[in-house]
Design a protein around this motif. Structure first.
Motif, PDB file in Angstrom:
ATOM      1  N   VAL A  42     -58.942  -2.791  45.399  1.00  0.00           N
ATOM      2  CA  VAL A  42     -57.633  -3.014  44.802  1.00  0.00           C
ATOM      3  C   VAL A  42     -56.573  -2.697  45.855  1.00  0.00           C
ATOM      4  O   VAL A  42     -56.506  -1.581  46.373  1.00  0.00           O
ATOM      5  CB  VAL A  42     -57.422  -2.121  43.558  1.00  0.00           C
ATOM      6  N   HIS A  43     -55.756  -3.680  46.160  1.00  0.00           N
ATOM      7  CA  HIS A  43     -54.772  -3.551  47.229  1.00  0.00           C
ATOM      8  C   HIS A  43     -53.496  -2.875  46.721  1.00  0.00           C
ATOM      9  O   HIS A  43     -53.235  -2.843  45.514  1.00  0.00           O
ATOM     10  CB  HIS A  43     -54.470  -4.932  47.812  1.00  0.00           C
ATOM     11  N   PRO A  44     -52.685  -2.330  47.607  1.00  0.00           N
ATOM     12  CA  PRO A  44     -51.462  -1.631  47.193  1.00  0.00           C
ATOM     13  C   PRO A  44     -50.472  -2.577  46.523  1.00  0.00           C
ATOM     14  O   PRO A  44     -50.484  -3.787  46.765  1.00  0.00           O
ATOM     15  CB  PRO A  44     -50.895  -1.082  48.510  1.00  0.00           C
ATOM     16  N   PRO A  45     -49.594  -2.051  45.689  1.00  0.00           N
ATOM     17  CA  PRO A  45     -48.575  -2.879  45.043  1.00  0.00           C
ATOM     18  C   PRO A  45     -47.529  -3.333  46.056  1.00  0.00           C
ATOM     19  O   PRO A  45     -47.178  -2.602  46.977  1.00  0.00           O
ATOM     20  CB  PRO A  45     -47.969  -1.937  44.006  1.00  0.00           C
ATOM     21  N   LYS A  46     -47.044  -4.546  45.857  1.00  0.00           N
ATOM     22  CA  LYS A  46     -45.968  -5.071  46.694  1.00  0.00           C
ATOM     23  C   LYS A  46     -44.638  -4.945  45.950  1.00  0.00           C
ATOM     24  O   LYS A  46     -44.548  -4.220  44.966  1.00  0.00           O
ATOM     25  CB  LYS A  46     -46.270  -6.517  47.086  1.00  0.00           C
ATOM     26  N   LYS A 137     -53.035 -16.758  37.324  1.00  0.00           N
ATOM     27  CA  LYS A 137     -54.163 -15.996  37.861  1.00  0.00           C
ATOM     28  C   LYS A 137     -53.809 -15.197  39.112  1.00  0.00           C
ATOM     29  O   LYS A 137     -54.695 -14.584  39.726  1.00  0.00           O
ATOM     30  CB  LYS A 137     -55.325 -16.941  38.176  1.00  0.00           C
ATOM     31  N   VAL A 138     -52.535 -15.196  39.502  1.00  0.00           N
ATOM     32  CA  VAL A 138     -52.088 -14.466  40.684  1.00  0.00           C
ATOM     33  C   VAL A 138     -50.818 -13.691  40.350  1.00  0.00           C
ATOM     34  O   VAL A 138     -50.233 -13.850  39.286  1.00  0.00           O
ATOM     35  CB  VAL A 138     -51.828 -15.422  41.871  1.00  0.00           C
ATOM     36  N   ASP A 142     -45.764 -13.085  45.213  1.00  0.00           N
ATOM     37  CA  ASP A 142     -46.144 -13.912  46.367  1.00  0.00           C
ATOM     38  C   ASP A 142     -47.275 -14.885  46.075  1.00  0.00           C
ATOM     39  O   ASP A 142     -47.783 -15.547  46.976  1.00  0.00           O
ATOM     40  CB  ASP A 142     -46.522 -13.020  47.554  1.00  0.00           C
ATOM     41  N   GLY A 143     -47.712 -14.958  44.806  1.00  0.00           N
ATOM     42  CA  GLY A 143     -48.735 -15.936  44.439  1.00  0.00           C
ATOM     43  C   GLY A 143     -50.122 -15.622  44.981  1.00  0.00           C
ATOM     44  O   GLY A 143     -50.946 -16.532  45.124  1.00  0.00           O
TER      45      GLY A 143
END
Length: 395
Positions: A42-46, A137-138, A142-143
């Motif tokens: 799980v990547h960091p929040p933008k 689904k994104v 940033d899509g």
């Protein structure tokens, strides 16, 4: 972790802020295939995003529909489903002001940005930017996705939330802050407010505005249908008729205000005729909670001529259109859809939680099972078989 009462005892550390997290998630790899519980990244929040640690999540029939791939346009794999949960903020992205690390939050599939024309309209709980969108689904910003396999393959999001993961990332308009949980609600109870209970009770209160002494028919006695019944009971409805093909549901339904039960399999006459005979011409309000257009027609015709209102809550994945002739609307009956019970999530859900905490709506009966995430496929089977209302999954 959460204790036996569902209250939070500790919180994520700041050691993971700005870093990727490896954690467990239940991943869907194909329509109807068993979910795979595995390690993901799980990547960091933008910007304007929040990463949260899920404490409890549960399963809704909408998750089952998506898992089965009933609507081909929704199919996207691999994907993390789930949209009913409660968690705690692990970290926030740039620009987020409404929540901070350590806050207790409920993710909502129908967000509220507070800035678009729809959010500013008192007549609607839609959001033009972060509203419910089963095809999405994104991430909004940033899509791209914030999930990936250990091999780096992207994993898609679901309904703005994706809660079948120990950690998830959501757009900030899709979170409700419960920083001060002195509402007499446990985290288990808060989980119910992110979809099923709010959808059903809100349909009775906000969409239909059920009044004291009125008659109600609820078609489909799953969690949403029983939440409708509970909402109607709280409003003082005098007759609440439950319609379901599972006779075992009547016992649970009685505890939530249902006064009469009809099993269509046991009847020779159409259900709407039976309801008309029971209510001197039809109910004031009928609620369709099954997603079946034939049931929708029964619900519509069971409403009283001149003023009866039918509220549609079921998810209709079939391409079949409304089974209603335009001239039937000239009899004075009305029909309307309801999303998330008409609640504006961020601005109205905290007050609803307070009402639940004061006992206006009884939540305990909705939680029928609790299992670890590793047994999520068993939880799916329980719901499909009609043996559970809400099965809470924990990590």
């Amino acid at each position: 972790m959460a204790n036996g009462n569902g209250s939070f005892k500790s919180k994520p550390t700041s050691d993971t802020k700005g870093k990727t997290i490896t954690c467990k998630a239940a991943v869907a790899y194909g329509p109807g295939e068993p979910l795979v519980v595995e390690e993901i990244i799980v990547h960091p929040p933008k910007k304007m995003e929040v990463r949260i640690k899920i404490i409890y999540t549960s399963i809704c029939h909408t998750d089952i529909s998506a898992w089965r791939g009933e609507n081909e346009a929704q199919r996207a794999y691999p994907r993390i489903l789930g949209h009913e949960a409660c968690g705690i903020v692990e970290s926030v992205g740039e620009g987020v002001r409404e929540v901070k690390e350590g806050d207790i939050v409920v993710p909502i599939f129908n967000g509220e940005c507070g800035e678009c024309r729809s959010c500013k309209c008192e007549k609607s709980n839609m959001c033009e930017r972060n509203g419910v969108n089963p095809m999405k689904k994104v991430m909004e910003g940033d899509g791209t996705t914030r999930f990936s396999t250990l091999q780096g393959k992207p994993i898609f999001h679901f309904l703005n939330t994706s809660t079948f993961s120990e950690y998830t990332v959501v757009d900030s308009p899709c979170l409700v802050n419960f920083l001060h949980p002195q509402l007499s609600l446990s985290l288990k109870h808060l989980t119910l407010l992110s979809c099923g209970v709010s959808t059903g009770v809100g349909a009775a209160w906000n969409t239909a505005n059920v009044h004291s002494g009125s008659s109600v028919a609820v078609f489909g006695l799953g969690a949403v249908g029983l939440a409708v019944a509970e909402g109607a009971r709280a409003r003082g409805a005098s007759k609440i008729i439950g319609v379901d093909i599972n006779p075992d549901k009547f016992i649970k339904a009685q505890a939530m205000g249902v006064t009469d039960f009809i099993n269509p399999k046991d009847e020779e006459k159409p259900v709407y005729e039976i309801i008309k005979n029971m209510t001197d011409g039809g109910v004031d309000y009928s609620f369709e909670c099954t997603g079946n257009v034939d049931v929708l027609r029964d619900a519509f015709l069971s409403a009283h001529l001149g003023w009866g209102l039918t509220v549609v809550l079921g998810i209709h994945a079939s391409p079949r259109l409304l089974p209603i002739h335009p001239m039937e609307l000239f009899d004075g009956r009305n029909i309307v859809g309801s999303v998330f019970g008409g609640f504006k999530g961020k601005s109205q859900l905290p007050h609803f939680a307070k009402q639940c905490g004061h006992g206006v709506v009884k939540l305990d009966n909705f939680i029928t099972h609790e299992l670890p995430l590793e047994e999520i496929n068993k939880a799916f089977d329980l719901l499909i078989a009609g043996k559970s209302l809400r099965c809470l999954l924990h990590f």
